[in-house]
Design a protein around this motif. Structure first.
Motif, mmCIF file in Angstrom:
data_model
loop_
_atom_site.group_PDB
_atom_site.id
_atom_site.type_symbol
_atom_site.label_atom_id
_atom_site.label_comp_id
_atom_site.label_asym_id
_atom_site.label_seq_id
_atom_site.Cartn_x
_atom_site.Cartn_y
_atom_site.Cartn_z
ATOM 1 N N LYS A 89 38.289 51.315 28.943
ATOM 2 C CA LYS A 89 36.922 51.855 28.898
ATOM 3 C C LYS A 89 36.382 51.821 27.461
ATOM 4 C CE LYS A 89 34.102 55.870 30.199
ATOM 5 N NZ LYS A 89 33.295 55.771 28.988
ATOM 6 N N GLY A 90 37.260 52.095 26.502
ATOM 7 C CA GLY A 90 36.841 52.070 25.096
ATOM 8 C C GLY A 90 36.321 50.696 24.689
ATOM 9 N N LYS A 101 30.630 41.489 25.165
ATOM 10 C CA LYS A 101 31.406 41.548 26.403
ATOM 11 C C LYS A 101 32.887 41.896 26.180
ATOM 12 C CE LYS A 101 28.314 38.593 28.929
ATOM 13 N NZ LYS A 101 28.078 37.423 29.740
ATOM 14 N N ALA A 102 33.410 42.618 27.158
ATOM 15 C CA ALA A 102 34.843 42.937 27.176
ATOM 16 C C ALA A 102 35.500 42.124 28.275
ATOM 17 C CB ALA A 102 35.044 44.423 27.445
ATOM 18 N N GLN A 103 36.610 41.482 27.941
ATOM 19 C CA GLN A 103 37.383 40.730 28.939
ATOM 20 C C GLN A 103 38.704 41.454 29.178
ATOM 21 O OE1 GLN A 103 37.492 36.415 28.765
ATOM 22 N NE2 GLN A 103 39.715 36.427 28.885
ATOM 23 N N ILE A 104 38.965 41.758 30.444
ATOM 24 C CA ILE A 104 40.192 42.466 30.792
ATOM 25 C C ILE A 104 41.218 41.433 31.228
ATOM 26 C CG2 ILE A 104 41.249 44.293 32.197
ATOM 27 C CD1 ILE A 104 38.016 44.610 30.560
ATOM 28 N N ASP A 105 42.313 41.316 30.463
ATOM 29 C CA ASP A 105 43.326 40.293 30.696
ATOM 30 C C ASP A 105 44.374 40.825 31.681
ATOM 31 O OD1 ASP A 105 45.540 38.561 30.524
ATOM 32 O OD2 ASP A 105 45.060 38.026 28.451
ATOM 33 N N LEU A 106 44.503 40.145 32.811
ATOM 34 C CA LEU A 106 45.412 40.615 33.873
ATOM 35 C C LEU A 106 46.868 40.203 33.663
ATOM 36 C CD1 LEU A 106 43.332 40.062 37.147
ATOM 37 C CD2 LEU A 106 43.544 42.144 35.763
ATOM 38 N N ILE A 107 47.187 39.617 32.510
ATOM 39 C CA ILE A 107 48.573 39.206 32.261
ATOM 40 C C ILE A 107 49.521 40.406 32.474
ATOM 41 C CG2 ILE A 107 48.432 39.638 29.749
ATOM 42 C CD1 ILE A 107 50.148 37.122 29.321
ATOM 43 N N ASN A 108 50.537 40.180 33.300
ATOM 44 C CA ASN A 108 51.571 41.195 33.589
ATOM 45 C C ASN A 108 51.083 42.431 34.357
ATOM 46 O OD1 ASN A 108 53.480 39.576 32.541
ATOM 47 N ND2 ASN A 108 53.978 40.842 30.778
ATOM 48 N N LYS A 121 34.553 48.533 38.386
ATOM 49 C CA LYS A 121 33.772 49.771 38.567
ATOM 50 C C LYS A 121 33.366 50.364 37.222
ATOM 51 C CE LYS A 121 35.039 51.983 42.758
ATOM 52 N NZ LYS A 121 36.162 52.710 43.318
ATOM 53 N N LEU A 122 34.239 50.186 36.225
ATOM 54 C CA LEU A 122 33.961 50.708 34.875
ATOM 55 C C LEU A 122 32.929 49.858 34.138
ATOM 56 C CD1 LEU A 122 37.354 51.575 33.092
ATOM 57 C CD2 LEU A 122 35.566 53.144 33.820
ATOM 58 N N GLY A 123 32.639 48.682 34.683
ATOM 59 C CA GLY A 123 31.650 47.809 34.040
ATOM 60 C C GLY A 123 32.256 46.665 33.247
ATOM 61 N N ALA A 124 33.514 46.303 33.549
ATOM 62 C CA ALA A 124 34.130 45.148 32.865
ATOM 63 C C ALA A 124 33.208 43.938 32.994
ATOM 64 C CB ALA A 124 35.486 44.833 33.490
ATOM 65 N N VAL A 156 31.816 39.783 39.180
ATOM 66 C CA VAL A 156 32.140 39.839 37.740
ATOM 67 C C VAL A 156 32.585 38.440 37.323
ATOM 68 C CG1 VAL A 156 33.678 40.932 36.033
ATOM 69 C CG2 VAL A 156 32.902 42.223 38.021
ATOM 70 N N ASP A 157 32.267 38.057 36.085
ATOM 71 C CA ASP A 157 32.738 36.761 35.584
ATOM 72 C C ASP A 157 34.257 36.707 35.616
ATOM 73 O OD1 ASP A 157 30.736 34.892 34.878
ATOM 74 O OD2 ASP A 157 30.093 36.222 33.257
ATOM 75 N N ILE A 158 34.792 35.533 35.942
ATOM 76 C CA ILE A 158 36.245 35.353 35.956
ATOM 77 C C ILE A 158 36.606 34.205 35.009
ATOM 78 C CG2 ILE A 158 38.274 34.778 37.340
ATOM 79 C CD1 ILE A 158 36.740 35.826 39.808
ATOM 80 N N SER A 159 37.488 34.538 34.066
ATOM 81 C CA SER A 159 37.979 33.531 33.141
ATOM 82 C C SER A 159 39.402 33.152 33.561
ATOM 83 C CB SER A 159 37.973 34.140 31.734
ATOM 84 O OG SER A 159 38.922 33.534 30.926
ATOM 85 N N VAL A 160 39.738 31.877 33.441
ATOM 86 C CA VAL A 160 41.089 31.450 33.801
ATOM 87 C C VAL A 160 41.747 30.746 32.622
ATOM 88 C CG1 VAL A 160 42.459 29.916 35.254
ATOM 89 C CG2 VAL A 160 40.642 31.247 36.232
#
Ligand SMILES: O=C(CO)[C@H](O)[C@H](O)COP(=O)(O)O
Length: 221
Positions: A89-90, A101-108, A121-124, A156-160
């Motif tokens: 969130k920070g 923009k904030a990108q949330i990395d799903l690694i692991n 939901k937080l607005g990523a 939401v945008d998805i980066s690969v």
């Protein structure tokens, strides 16, 4: 393009070669750790027409760690999906403060669907589906995770990222990626500018067939 060298001058030189052919210059995690914010300042000044992503992979102190990079001109900063939700969130909050923009990395991340829904939901701004370099070395790819995340249809945008190359760039776009990241496929190519142009064109669906030579190249790649 992911800039994953540790060397400052080599990174600037490679960025100069590829910048005309890509939308986003990504300063990779080892690169930003080794070279620090000075590298971002240098690239920001030299490449006003490219967006710059700083792959901080933040794990704590999200707002505090990301803010100087947004101040110095980063357009996107990454935070780990495995971090505390307050950390994520920070980074989203500080991105919003600077209109970035904030990108949330799903690694692991173990439950990728649950975490993606939670951060959306937080607005990523961007979800990063990512098979890391060490995971690639163990034979993994990002394709199954991409299907899972894009199937959530969260808008939401998805980066690969994770070993994407010219022959797979269109496949990941067709599977729902809106941002395609390539590192080794560009910096490891004999002609990085040509490789960057080819991957961009494949991702954007603007590539020419390349005639009979292009067809033969594809056949043997
Ligand atoms: O973030 C990274 C490693 O953690 C890489 O920059 C990312 O995986 C893209 O590089 P490649 O296309 O070589 O996989």
């Amino acid at each position: 393009m992911a800039l994953d060298s540790l060397d400052f001058d080599q990174t600037v030189a490679l960025a100069t070669t590829v910048a005309p052919h890509v939308d986003i210059l990504e300063i990779g995690t080892p690169c930003i750790k080794y070279n620090g914010i000075k590298l971002l300042e240098t690239l920001r000044a030299k490449f006003p027409n490219n967006k710059i992503l700083v792959d901080l992979k933040t794990m704590d102190a999200g707002f505090y760690e990301a803010e100087p990079f947004f101040k110095a001109g980063a357009d996107i900063v990454t935070v780990l999906g495995t971090a505390d939700i307050g950390t994520i969130k920070g980074v989203i909050d500080v991105a919003n403060k600077y209109g970035k923009k904030a990108q949330i990395d799903l690694i692991n991340v173990v439950d990728k669907a649950a975490r993606t829904k939670e951060v959306a939901k937080l607005g990523a701004h961007i979800i990063g589906v990512h098979t890391g370099l060490d995971q690639q070395a163990a034979g993994q790819t990002p394709f199954a995770d991409l299907g899972l995340v894009s199937g959530l249809n969260l808008g939401v945008d998805i980066s690969v990222a994770g070993g994407v190359k010219a022959t797979t760039a269109k496949q990941v776009v067709d599977a729902g990626a809106t941002i395609v990241v390539a590192g080794a496929a560009i910096y490891g190519a004999a002609d990085p500018a040509a490789a960057a142009a080819e991957i961009s064109a494949a991702a954007k669906g603007t590539q020419s067939s390349g005639g009979v030579f292009g067809w033969l190249k594809k056949l043997f790649s």
